[in-house]
Design a protein around this motif. Structure first.
Motif, mmCIF file in Angstrom:
data_model
loop_
_atom_site.group_PDB
_atom_site.id
_atom_site.type_symbol
_atom_site.label_atom_id
_atom_site.label_comp_id
_atom_site.label_asym_id
_atom_site.label_seq_id
_atom_site.Cartn_x
_atom_site.Cartn_y
_atom_site.Cartn_z
ATOM 1 N N TYR A 84 0.744 -1.168 -0.269
ATOM 2 C CA TYR A 84 0.398 -0.309 0.358
ATOM 3 C C TYR A 84 0.942 1.222 0.186
ATOM 4 C CZ TYR A 84 -3.554 -3.597 0.744
ATOM 5 O OH TYR A 84 -4.845 -3.961 1.389
ATOM 6 N N SER A 87 -0.010 9.166 -0.536
ATOM 7 C CA SER A 87 0.868 9.932 -0.755
ATOM 8 C C SER A 87 -0.202 11.385 -0.913
ATOM 9 C CB SER A 87 0.500 9.894 -2.296
ATOM 10 O OG SER A 87 0.033 9.837 -3.187
ATOM 11 N N LYS A 121 -3.865 10.381 -1.242
ATOM 12 C CA LYS A 121 -4.119 9.507 -2.598
ATOM 13 C C LYS A 121 -3.080 7.711 -2.268
ATOM 14 C CE LYS A 121 -4.228 13.091 -5.948
ATOM 15 N NZ LYS A 121 -3.877 13.605 -7.049
ATOM 16 N N THR A 123 -2.747 3.394 -3.544
ATOM 17 C CA THR A 123 -2.713 2.864 -4.048
ATOM 18 C C THR A 123 -2.127 1.400 -3.908
ATOM 19 O OG1 THR A 123 -2.353 2.468 -6.861
ATOM 20 C CG2 THR A 123 -0.689 3.544 -5.490
ATOM 21 N N GLN A 132 0.739 -1.846 -10.340
ATOM 22 C CA GLN A 132 -0.184 -1.484 -10.085
ATOM 23 C C GLN A 132 -1.299 -2.561 -10.208
ATOM 24 O OE1 GLN A 132 -0.624 2.432 -11.326
ATOM 25 N NE2 GLN A 132 -2.183 3.348 -9.730
ATOM 26 N N GLU A 136 -5.229 5.191 -8.877
ATOM 27 C CA GLU A 136 -4.621 5.703 -7.581
ATOM 28 C C GLU A 136 -6.089 6.898 -7.209
ATOM 29 O OE1 GLU A 136 -1.327 8.669 -6.208
ATOM 30 O OE2 GLU A 136 -2.190 9.229 -7.913
ATOM 31 N N THR A 137 -6.326 6.964 -5.859
ATOM 32 C CA THR A 137 -8.166 7.349 -6.033
ATOM 33 C C THR A 137 -7.284 8.564 -4.177
ATOM 34 O OG1 THR A 137 -9.106 4.702 -6.430
ATOM 35 C CG2 THR A 137 -10.261 6.836 -5.102
ATOM 36 N N GLU A 138 -8.452 8.996 -4.403
ATOM 37 C CA GLU A 138 -8.004 9.926 -3.564
ATOM 38 C C GLU A 138 -9.299 9.864 -2.616
ATOM 39 O OE1 GLU A 138 -8.100 14.572 -4.598
ATOM 40 O OE2 GLU A 138 -9.845 14.468 -4.097
#
Length: 802
Positions: A84, A87, A121, A123, A132, A136-138
């Motif tokens: 994991y 960011s 964020k 991922t 990956q 990448e998700t906020e």
């Protein structure tokens, strides 16, 4: 619709989990969310992430990192093969994540008032391949508020005021406090206001913070107590126990209203004044007091009764608000030695809301007149006299009169204060006060004369008085009219007959009672010969008109037009004023473009410096012309060949000093040895000559006919190989003879070619075996003006040199 319902269920369960964490119960939110997602989300839409938003309590004080939640993907087999990565805001410093399990923690104490939420964020990647597994998700970490901020007022100290005797509940001021805690969450930011100091005079609204008066008008009297200090508290959590409190101080002042009348300090005032007191002399002061302040304490005094109401006056001193009694009319001890008046005082500003039954006060003033030895008194404050400006010396202008006001009537003598008549224009008879002239008058120089006359007691000269005498001089018509100004006029060379070029006005130093009336005309001797006419406009102006249609500034650049101006008063006066008219060139609109220097020099606008500059330029130009003329004359006198022994085959003589061997701009004799090339170059311009007119002498000049001469006859036998050289020489001679612009003008260029087999052999005498007498040079006269000097030198007979 189904998606919206499922979303609402999801939101409700998430907020339930947040509420449980706020009450101190730790719940595995990821498991609950996973179960909800399995039951609520459609099977055909499968999301990999099992989280959306996290909440964390602010001001956490534990020793361990604060647990926030877990990030878990359904692509994580939970065997440590995935990693994991976190960011965004505060990642790695404020927030850390367990890269194997996805547990999210806060490493430091957070403050919601500083920052309410953080955007992060995340991922998931495969540890071995680095691939990956999730995009990448906020997501957001929101801080839950705790009541850790006390209310703060907008000001530490407030200043306010309210009129005295205000009704109960009159608003004074509104205080405002704010709480930095979250007003949308709980009651930590809900404020309640209360008063801790200032009862029973004031109260405060618990919800709005508005301070009001709490007592009635009789208890709020400024004259009793003017300043109050009120302390207001603001408590959060709606005033419940455990809330935080903020305080502020409010300084309240009662403003004055006109609720008190003025009162005299005495009921009877006794004053005295000398009988010699003049108008405006202060007799004394009376005093009154008023408990109010400012404009409400301003007073006005009046005389309301007494036997001398018209003799004295009373006014208010704006600084002290005292009544000032002054003399209004002259006093006379012999007629009345004492006066009594009644005075009244009241407020200048009235407040109808506080009208009092007794708003005025009265007092009595007794004034005693003291006897003094008074100086003579004139019958008038000032005297106005008139006299004609042509009155003779000794003419009586008027008279003044003064008497002794005392019981003992002493005699009076008169004199003029010479400080006011330093030119000694007037005199006064010492016994009867008659004023007369000592000098002649001129109204145009001075229309009014002002001086003072002194009256003294005969036996006591220290007792004296003054009066002002104003003498107005009556005008007589003794001045001729003139132009109102110095007119600067011009006329165009091309104009029309009857063209108006100037409108003139007149002035007259006299001042007739009926006003000025001027008449304009040309001088009689100019009426028939003048180039201009004068038209009287009958309104004290005249127009100057042209009598011709054209003027020439080269023939005459300036015209003088004499104009006769006559006034309409008696005796009639007339004068001649001269108008200067310049002749100028103009454009089609009549605007001046150019005038002669002579004409401009007559104008007063041309300063002396400009004339000096013009003369200096002309002087410099004259010196330059004389210098070049002298230089040219000296050059003509110098001989071309200084000695007949100095004869060469090619003579090139210049008066200026050339560049020697480095001079490549002169004629190249080598061209004679390459005639073919020289003929091709003949069409080109010389390098050291720039013709003034290229069209006058073209590059291929016409071939002039060749006249017969001994040289030409000899040249007829020249071989064909030398014909091109002969043609080149003739062409160069023709160009130099016919081109007057080719410098230098005082040089001699001789072109010759001494080839083998020439019939005429050499033209030079250097290698000749014979004497000069054996040669014939008469043919040189036929070669033109360029060879005239050689012809004069070598064409003479032997006996010419004997």
């Amino acid at each position: 619709m189904r998606s919206l319902t499922l979303g609402l269920v999801w939101l409700f369960l998430c907020r339930s989990v947040d509420a449980m964490s706020l009450n101190g119960e730790r719940t595995d939110k990821q498991d609950i969310r996973a179960e909800v997602r399995e039951e609520a989300l459609p099977k055909r839409v499968k999301r990999g992430w099992m989280w959306n938003q996290f909440s964390v309590m602010e001001e956490y004080t534990g020793t361990d990192n604060q647990y926030i939640g877990r990030l878990q993907s359904d692509k994580d087999p939970d065997n440590g093969s995935v990693k994991y990565i976190l960011s965004g805001e505060g990642a790695g410093s404020i927030f850390v994540i367990d890269e194997n399990k996805g547990f999210l923690h806060a490493t430091m104490r957070l403050d919601r008032e500083t920052k309410a939420f953080y955007k992060l964020k995340a991922t998931v990647v495969n540890k071995q391949t680095g691939q990956q597994l999730e995009p990448e998700t906020e997501f957001i970490v929101k801080l839950h508020d705790v009541n850790d901020n006390e209310p703060q007022f907008s000001q530490e100290v407030y200043d306010a005021s309210v009129p005295e005797r205000s009704d109960v509940g009159t608003p004074v001021i509104q205080v405002t406090a704010t709480d930095a805690d979250d007003s949308m969450y709980g009651i930590g930011a809900k404020l309640v206001y209360s008063i801790s100091r200032g009862q029973p005079y004031f109260s405060v609204d618990p919800n709005t913070g508005v301070i009001r008066t709490a007592l009635g008008p009789q208890d709020m009297d400024r004259e009793t107590k003017e300043h109050y200090q009120v302390v207001i508290e603001a408590k959060d959590m709606a005033g419940q126990r455990g809330g935080l409190t903020g305080t502020t101080v409010v300084n309240i002042s009662l403003t004055d209203v006109n609720d008190n009348p003025p009162v005299f300090t005495q009921s009877v005032y006794q004053l005295s004044v000398a009988e010699s007191a003049t108008f405006g002399t202060v007799v004394g002061r009376v005093q009154a007091t008023d408990r109010d302040t400012g404009r409400n304490a301003e007073m006005s005094f009046n005389i309301i009764s007494g036997d001398s109401m018209d003799v004295f006056d009373i006014s208010t001193d704006k600084n002290t608000q005292n009544g000032i009694i002054t003399v209004k009319k002259p006093l006379d001890y012999e007629k009345k030695s004492s006066h009594t008046i009644g005075i009244q005082v009241q407020n200048s500003q009235k407040d109808h809301g506080f009208m009092l039954t007794k708003s005025k006060d009265t007092a009595t003033v007794q004034i005693r007149v003291e006897d003094v030895d008074e100086p003579p008194q004139f019958s008038k404050d000032h005297y106005l006299m008139e006299v004609k400006e042509d009155a003779a010396v000794g003419t009586a202008v008027g008279s003044v009169s003064a008497t002794d006001p005392d019981q003992v009537r002493r005699g009076v003598i008169y004199s003029i204060d010479r400080r006011t008549d330093m030119d000694r224009v007037f005199g006064v008879h010492p016994g009867n006060g008659s004023v007369f002239l000592l000098k002649h008058l001129d109204r145009e120089q001075k229309a009014w004369h002002n001086f003072s006359v002194i009256a003294k007691e005969f036996r006591n000269p220290h007792q004296s008085s003054h009066t002002q005498v104003y003498v107005r001089l009556l005008d007589i018509n003794d001045n001729a009219p003139t132009f109102a100004t110095d007119y600067e006029t011009f006329v165009c060379e091309r104009t029309k007959v009857g063209q108006l070029i100037q409108t003139v006005r007149a002035v007259d130093a006299d001042a007739p009672s009926a006003g000025h009336s001027f008449f304009f005309s040309l001088a009689p001797d100019e009426a028939n010969t003048s180039n201009f006419t004068v038209r009287d406009n009958a309104d004290n102006t005249a127009g100057i008109l042209t009598r011709r249609s054209s003027y020439s500034r080269f023939q005459q650049s300036v015209y003088l037009v004499p104009v006769v101006i006559t006034d309409g008063d008696y005796p009639i006066q007339s004068g001649t004023s001269t108008l200067t008219v310049r002749v100028c060139t103009c454009d089609h609109k009549g605007n001046m473009e150019l005038c002669n220097v002579e004409a401009m020099s007559d104008s007063p606008g041309l300063v002396t410096g400009a004339l000096v500059s013009i003369l200096l330029c002309l002087l410099i130009l004259l010196i330059v012309v004389i210098f070049f003329t002298t230089l040219k004359h000296r050059r003509k006198q110098e001989p071309l060949i200084e000695s007949k022994e100095d004869v060469r085959d090619n003579v090139v003589s210049y008066n200026d000093e050339g560049g020697g061997e480095e001079d490549t701009q002169a004629f190249d004799i080598g061209a004679l040895y390459h005639p073919a090339t020289a003929l091709e170059e003949s069409a080109k311009q010389r390098r050291d000559v720039i013709p003034s007119d290229a069209l006058l002498y073209p590059s291929n000049p016409w071939q002039a006919p060749i006249t017969s001469s001994p040289v030409m006859s000899a040249a007829a036998g020249v071989s064909s190989s030398n014909e091109d050289v002969w043609e080149f020489i003739n062409q160069k001679v023709l160009e130099n003879d016919c081109n007057p612009t080719a410098p230098p003008y005082d040089s001699l260029a001789t072109y010759a070619y001494e080839g083998s087999g020439s019939v005429v052999e050499s033209l030079s005498s250097l290698g000749s075996a014979g004497s000069e007498a054996e040669q014939e040079y008469h043919y040189l006269r036929e070669w033109g003006p360029r060879f005239r000097k050689l012809a004069d030198m070598y064409g003479c007979e032997d006996d010419d040199f004997s």
